[in-house]
Design a protein around this motif. Structure first.
Motif, mmCIF file in Angstrom:
data_model
loop_
_atom_site.group_PDB
_atom_site.id
_atom_site.type_symbol
_atom_site.label_atom_id
_atom_site.label_comp_id
_atom_site.label_asym_id
_atom_site.label_seq_id
_atom_site.Cartn_x
_atom_site.Cartn_y
_atom_site.Cartn_z
ATOM 1 N N MET A 194 0.848 -1.176 0.000
ATOM 2 C CA MET A 194 0.000 0.000 0.000
ATOM 3 C C MET A 194 0.894 1.239 0.000
ATOM 4 N N ARG A 195 0.599 2.163 -0.837
ATOM 5 C CA ARG A 195 1.384 3.390 -0.916
ATOM 6 C C ARG A 195 0.421 4.569 -0.921
ATOM 7 N N LEU A 196 0.526 5.412 0.098
ATOM 8 C CA LEU A 196 -0.361 6.557 0.222
ATOM 9 C C LEU A 196 0.355 7.870 -0.018
ATOM 10 N N THR A 197 1.643 7.839 0.058
ATOM 11 C CA THR A 197 2.401 9.062 -0.193
ATOM 12 C C THR A 197 2.791 9.098 -1.654
ATOM 13 N N GLY A 198 3.198 10.252 -2.133
ATOM 14 C CA GLY A 198 3.636 10.370 -3.510
ATOM 15 C C GLY A 198 5.137 10.514 -3.581
ATOM 16 N N THR A 199 5.712 9.949 -4.617
ATOM 17 C CA THR A 199 7.146 10.092 -4.821
ATOM 18 C C THR A 199 7.449 11.470 -5.393
ATOM 19 N N PHE A 200 6.693 11.884 -6.394
ATOM 20 C CA PHE A 200 6.882 13.186 -7.037
ATOM 21 C C PHE A 200 8.341 13.369 -7.462
ATOM 22 N N ASP A 201 8.877 12.321 -8.107
ATOM 23 C CA ASP A 201 10.289 12.339 -8.481
ATOM 24 C C ASP A 201 10.551 13.317 -9.613
ATOM 25 N N ILE A 202 9.786 13.214 -10.662
ATOM 26 C CA ILE A 202 9.862 14.181 -11.754
ATOM 27 C C ILE A 202 8.453 14.734 -11.894
ATOM 28 N N ILE A 203 8.288 16.008 -11.598
ATOM 29 C CA ILE A 203 6.967 16.621 -11.669
ATOM 30 C C ILE A 203 6.546 16.698 -13.137
ATOM 31 N N HIS A 204 5.354 16.169 -13.420
ATOM 32 C CA HIS A 204 4.840 16.173 -14.789
ATOM 33 C C HIS A 204 3.429 16.768 -14.800
ATOM 34 N N PRO A 205 2.845 16.991 -15.979
ATOM 35 C CA PRO A 205 1.518 17.620 -16.045
ATOM 36 C C PRO A 205 0.447 16.896 -15.238
ATOM 37 N N GLY A 206 0.517 15.589 -15.159
ATOM 38 C CA GLY A 206 -0.456 14.850 -14.349
ATOM 39 C C GLY A 206 -0.368 15.225 -12.878
ATOM 40 N N HIS A 207 0.841 15.406 -12.369
ATOM 41 C CA HIS A 207 1.009 15.863 -10.987
ATOM 42 C C HIS A 207 0.382 17.240 -10.792
ATOM 43 N N ILE A 208 0.640 18.134 -11.729
ATOM 44 C CA ILE A 208 0.113 19.499 -11.611
ATOM 45 C C ILE A 208 -1.410 19.483 -11.594
ATOM 46 N N GLU A 209 -2.023 18.678 -12.448
ATOM 47 C CA GLU A 209 -3.490 18.589 -12.456
ATOM 48 C C GLU A 209 -4.017 18.005 -11.146
ATOM 49 N N LEU A 210 -3.338 17.009 -10.614
ATOM 50 C CA LEU A 210 -3.718 16.431 -9.316
ATOM 51 C C LEU A 210 -3.620 17.484 -8.223
ATOM 52 N N LEU A 211 -2.534 18.234 -8.193
ATOM 53 C CA LEU A 211 -2.332 19.261 -7.172
ATOM 54 C C LEU A 211 -3.350 20.393 -7.323
ATOM 55 N N ARG A 212 -3.618 20.783 -8.560
ATOM 56 C CA ARG A 212 -4.611 21.833 -8.813
ATOM 57 C C ARG A 212 -5.983 21.399 -8.304
ATOM 58 N N PHE A 213 -6.388 20.182 -8.666
ATOM 59 C CA PHE A 213 -7.686 19.673 -8.224
ATOM 60 C C PHE A 213 -7.762 19.612 -6.700
ATOM 61 N N ALA A 214 -6.751 19.010 -6.087
ATOM 62 C CA ALA A 214 -6.757 18.843 -4.630
ATOM 63 C C ALA A 214 -6.794 20.191 -3.920
ATOM 64 N N SER A 215 -6.093 21.178 -4.460
ATOM 65 C CA SER A 215 -6.077 22.495 -3.816
ATOM 66 C C SER A 215 -7.425 23.196 -3.919
ATOM 67 N N SER A 216 -8.245 22.797 -4.875
ATOM 68 C CA SER A 216 -9.573 23.409 -4.996
ATOM 69 C C SER A 216 -10.481 23.024 -3.824
ATOM 70 N N LEU A 217 -10.091 22.001 -3.069
ATOM 71 C CA LEU A 217 -10.871 21.545 -1.922
ATOM 72 C C LEU A 217 -10.482 22.249 -0.623
ATOM 73 N N GLY A 218 -9.383 22.990 -0.639
ATOM 74 C CA GLY A 218 -8.905 23.684 0.558
ATOM 75 C C GLY A 218 -7.389 23.691 0.600
ATOM 76 N N ARG A 219 -6.838 23.996 1.762
ATOM 77 C CA ARG A 219 -5.372 24.009 1.908
ATOM 78 C C ARG A 219 -4.811 22.629 1.595
ATOM 79 N N LEU A 220 -3.818 22.625 0.730
ATOM 80 C CA LEU A 220 -3.271 21.358 0.262
ATOM 81 C C LEU A 220 -1.961 21.018 0.968
ATOM 82 N N TYR A 221 -2.009 19.942 1.714
ATOM 83 C CA TYR A 221 -0.815 19.354 2.320
ATOM 84 C C TYR A 221 -0.404 18.191 1.425
#
Length: 116
Positions: free
Chosen positions: A1-28
């Motif tokens: 089970m893996r719940l954390t992200g590696t975020f080794d090379i930031i790519h557009p998919g990461h940015i879209e995930l972060l953008r979406f998640a931040s729309s819900l509130g403060r993003l940790y």
């Protein structure tokens, strides 16, 4: 089970995930520890955990970056006590189990959302 992200090379998919998640509130963002990257992926990350955290912390959608726990992947979520947990499409964890487990540990049940 893996719940954390590696975020080794930031790519557009990461940015879209972060953008979406931040729309819900403060993003940790929880960054996988180097030791866990090797355990989960069978290879070391290209960048060390501190470098990956620094890159993520410079992204406008991110409120705070937290290094994951080397033993208990849920520990940071226990401490943050989020209202929402957004999982990436490649994270192998059941949403219902995660919500139940966090509720058991904290008394608070987050809404778990799978980002596609």
């Amino acid at each position: 089970m893996r719940l954390t992200g590696t975020f080794d090379i930031i790519h557009p998919g990461h940015i879209e995930l972060l953008r979406f998640a931040s729309s819900l509130g403060r993003l940790y963002v929880i960054v996988a520890r180097d030791k866990n990257v090797v355990k989960d992926k069978g290879r070391p990350a290209l960048l060390d955990e501190e470098s990956r955290a620094k890159v993520l912390s410079s992204i406008k959608y991110v409120y705070q970056v937290v290094l994951g726990d080397e033993v208990d992947y849920l520990k940071p979520l226990e401490l943050i006590r989020p209202d929402y947990v957004v999982l990436g499409p490649d994270q192998a964890v059941d949403e219902g189990w995660l919500a139940n487990e966090l509720e058991r540990r904290t008394g608070k049940r987050p809404q778990v959302i799978r980002f596609s």
